[in-house]
Design a protein around this motif. Sequence first.
Motif, mmCIF file in Angstrom:
data_model
loop_
_atom_site.group_PDB
_atom_site.id
_atom_site.type_symbol
_atom_site.label_atom_id
_atom_site.label_comp_id
_atom_site.label_asym_id
_atom_site.label_seq_id
_atom_site.Cartn_x
_atom_site.Cartn_y
_atom_site.Cartn_z
ATOM 1 N N PRO A 46 -62.003 -85.419 58.386
ATOM 2 C CA PRO A 46 -62.153 -84.376 59.403
ATOM 3 C C PRO A 46 -62.773 -84.937 60.676
ATOM 4 O O PRO A 46 -63.705 -85.739 60.628
ATOM 5 N N ASP A 47 -62.229 -84.513 61.822
ATOM 6 C CA ASP A 47 -62.720 -85.010 63.105
ATOM 7 C C ASP A 47 -63.833 -84.130 63.656
ATOM 8 O O ASP A 47 -64.151 -84.199 64.850
ATOM 9 N N PHE A 48 -64.414 -83.310 62.823
ATOM 10 C CA PHE A 48 -65.503 -82.412 63.220
ATOM 11 C C PHE A 48 -66.846 -83.033 62.835
ATOM 12 O O PHE A 48 -66.932 -83.797 61.872
ATOM 13 N N PHE A 300 -57.667 -76.199 61.774
ATOM 14 C CA PHE A 300 -56.632 -76.929 61.045
ATOM 15 C C PHE A 300 -55.345 -76.103 60.967
ATOM 16 O O PHE A 300 -54.243 -76.633 61.089
ATOM 17 N N ARG A 301 -55.488 -74.803 60.746
ATOM 18 C CA ARG A 301 -54.306 -73.935 60.683
ATOM 19 C C ARG A 301 -53.560 -73.964 62.025
ATOM 20 O O ARG A 301 -52.333 -74.062 62.061
ATOM 21 N N ARG A 302 -54.300 -73.881 63.132
ATOM 22 C CA ARG A 302 -53.674 -73.896 64.448
ATOM 23 C C ARG A 302 -52.921 -75.212 64.674
ATOM 24 O O ARG A 302 -51.784 -75.218 65.161
ATOM 25 N N ARG A 303 -53.540 -76.309 64.300
ATOM 26 C CA ARG A 303 -52.890 -77.608 64.441
ATOM 27 C C ARG A 303 -51.676 -77.724 63.523
ATOM 28 O O ARG A 303 -50.635 -78.258 63.915
ATOM 29 N N ARG A 304 -51.836 -77.255 62.298
ATOM 30 C CA ARG A 304 -50.724 -77.300 61.343
ATOM 31 C C ARG A 304 -49.509 -76.579 61.900
ATOM 32 O O ARG A 304 -48.372 -77.099 61.873
ATOM 33 N N ARG A 369 -46.729 -89.327 55.952
ATOM 34 C CA ARG A 369 -47.883 -88.424 55.958
ATOM 35 C C ARG A 369 -48.553 -88.470 57.321
ATOM 36 O O ARG A 369 -48.909 -89.547 57.806
ATOM 37 N N ILE A 370 -48.721 -87.284 57.891
ATOM 38 C CA ILE A 370 -49.391 -87.138 59.178
ATOM 39 C C ILE A 370 -50.677 -86.348 58.955
ATOM 40 O O ILE A 370 -50.645 -85.226 58.457
ATOM 41 N N SER A 371 -51.802 -86.947 59.324
ATOM 42 C CA SER A 371 -53.081 -86.243 59.249
ATOM 43 C C SER A 371 -53.283 -85.455 60.537
ATOM 44 O O SER A 371 -53.100 -85.983 61.638
ATOM 45 N N ILE A 372 -53.667 -84.185 60.392
ATOM 46 C CA ILE A 372 -53.948 -83.366 61.571
ATOM 47 C C ILE A 372 -55.445 -83.325 61.862
ATOM 48 O O ILE A 372 -55.928 -82.442 62.568
ATOM 49 N N ALA A 373 -56.181 -84.319 61.338
ATOM 50 C CA ALA A 373 -57.604 -84.432 61.614
ATOM 51 C C ALA A 373 -57.805 -85.177 62.933
ATOM 52 O O ALA A 373 -58.402 -86.249 62.982
ATOM 53 N N ASN A 374 -57.261 -84.596 63.981
ATOM 54 C CA ASN A 374 -57.396 -85.124 65.336
ATOM 55 C C ASN A 374 -57.246 -83.943 66.274
ATOM 56 O O ASN A 374 -56.768 -82.872 65.862
ATOM 57 N N SER A 375 -57.603 -84.107 67.519
ATOM 58 C CA SER A 375 -57.534 -82.991 68.462
ATOM 59 C C SER A 375 -56.093 -82.572 68.692
ATOM 60 O O SER A 375 -55.149 -83.374 68.539
ATOM 61 N N LEU A 379 -52.828 -84.911 68.906
ATOM 62 C CA LEU A 379 -51.685 -84.638 68.034
ATOM 63 C C LEU A 379 -50.423 -84.431 68.864
ATOM 64 O O LEU A 379 -49.348 -84.958 68.528
ATOM 65 N N SER A 380 -50.529 -83.673 69.927
ATOM 66 C CA SER A 380 -49.364 -83.409 70.782
ATOM 67 C C SER A 380 -48.841 -84.702 71.396
ATOM 68 O O SER A 380 -47.626 -84.935 71.449
ATOM 69 N N GLU A 381 -49.756 -85.558 71.858
ATOM 70 C CA GLU A 381 -49.333 -86.842 72.432
ATOM 71 C C GLU A 381 -48.684 -87.720 71.355
ATOM 72 O O GLU A 381 -47.652 -88.363 71.609
#
Length: 396
Positions: A46-48, A300-304, A369-375, A379-381
Amino acid sequence: MPVLAPPKFASRLRGIGTEGAFEVLARARALEAQGRSVIHLEIGEPDFPTPANITEAGIRALHAGETHYTPAPGILELRQAIAEYVSRTRGVAVNPAQVIVGPGAKPVLYWTLLSLLEPGDEVVYPDPSYPLYESIAAFIGARPVGVRLREEDGFAITPEAVERALTPRTRMIILNSPHNPTGGMLPRASVRAIAELAAARGLWVLSDEIYSRIHYGAGHHSIYAEPGIADHCILLDGYSKTYAMTGWRLGYGVMPLGLAEAEQRLIINTVSCTATFTQWAGIEALRGDQQAVDAMVAEFRRRRDHCHAELNRMPGITCRLPEGAFYLFPNISRTGFSSRELQEKLLDEAGVALLSGTAFGAGGEGYLRISIANSLENLSEGLRRIRRWIEQHPAR
């Protein structure tokens, strides 16, 4: 001067694996040291920040002198807090003496397999999955038996597939829900059927529930809550993912009393005990304010949702919506590249660090596998870079 022979290592080391995330991270850091820009989507951390109330509890413990040895299985106060938490969330009465605390969940996984498996025993586990299930089992001489997960089943191991994998040598079934790397979750009916199967065959079940608090509405169903299973089940959990405490190294197992007593001897022979101030912080994590956890899961849900939509717009890629954890597992089979090949090309040529599905077993071929533990910005970039590279390299 005589030429020294190269050192000879124990043959058992040849069978032990590693985690692909740390290997890719090292390569990515090397590229960054050369001035390259890399978006990190590989590491499952987690990036938090650790919630402030937990950090303050650890600091208070340090100032109070909680820096010495503790009982091998953990301080009683933490084991009581864990027993209360598991009793409340799984609906099963837990005695603090059934709780073993370790410096992370990994040592508890290792101690448990070492305590229960003889050489030649078979361990049924999901494929793909967290690579240490296979690695540790093989290291101690057991035989890992992977059960292939299918996308059409929601990447959930099915009771039918588990039953087909069982032989007279099967000793243990390993479950992981929410699941790494796919984000799949076991439905209640499957959990119940696997519990009944294990009970009928007298098999141990190790249920890795490290992501149990990170799910998006489907609800987490623990096999530990099934009637009669607690006598031959180990619930594995910890603090790294839920509370962003990876560096604190704090995990635990809940298990039958006899096994807990056996594992205490292994603790004494390996780590002596877990850091004392970390354990006091763990009490605050379970009993204190949970708003930071809720906020993290919401983010995380928003990023997912964002990443899922973007991946499904890319040529040659489809992605199932994960139900839990903080990973996406896109199907890249129509790109014409193997999983490992695409992992390496995206890192070297696009500056995106992610993992081949095969880092989690042969069943991961055709996936990343892509981790969404980033801003969300990063993630968009990262996804823009992936899309650009794929559009420039159409399917062969």
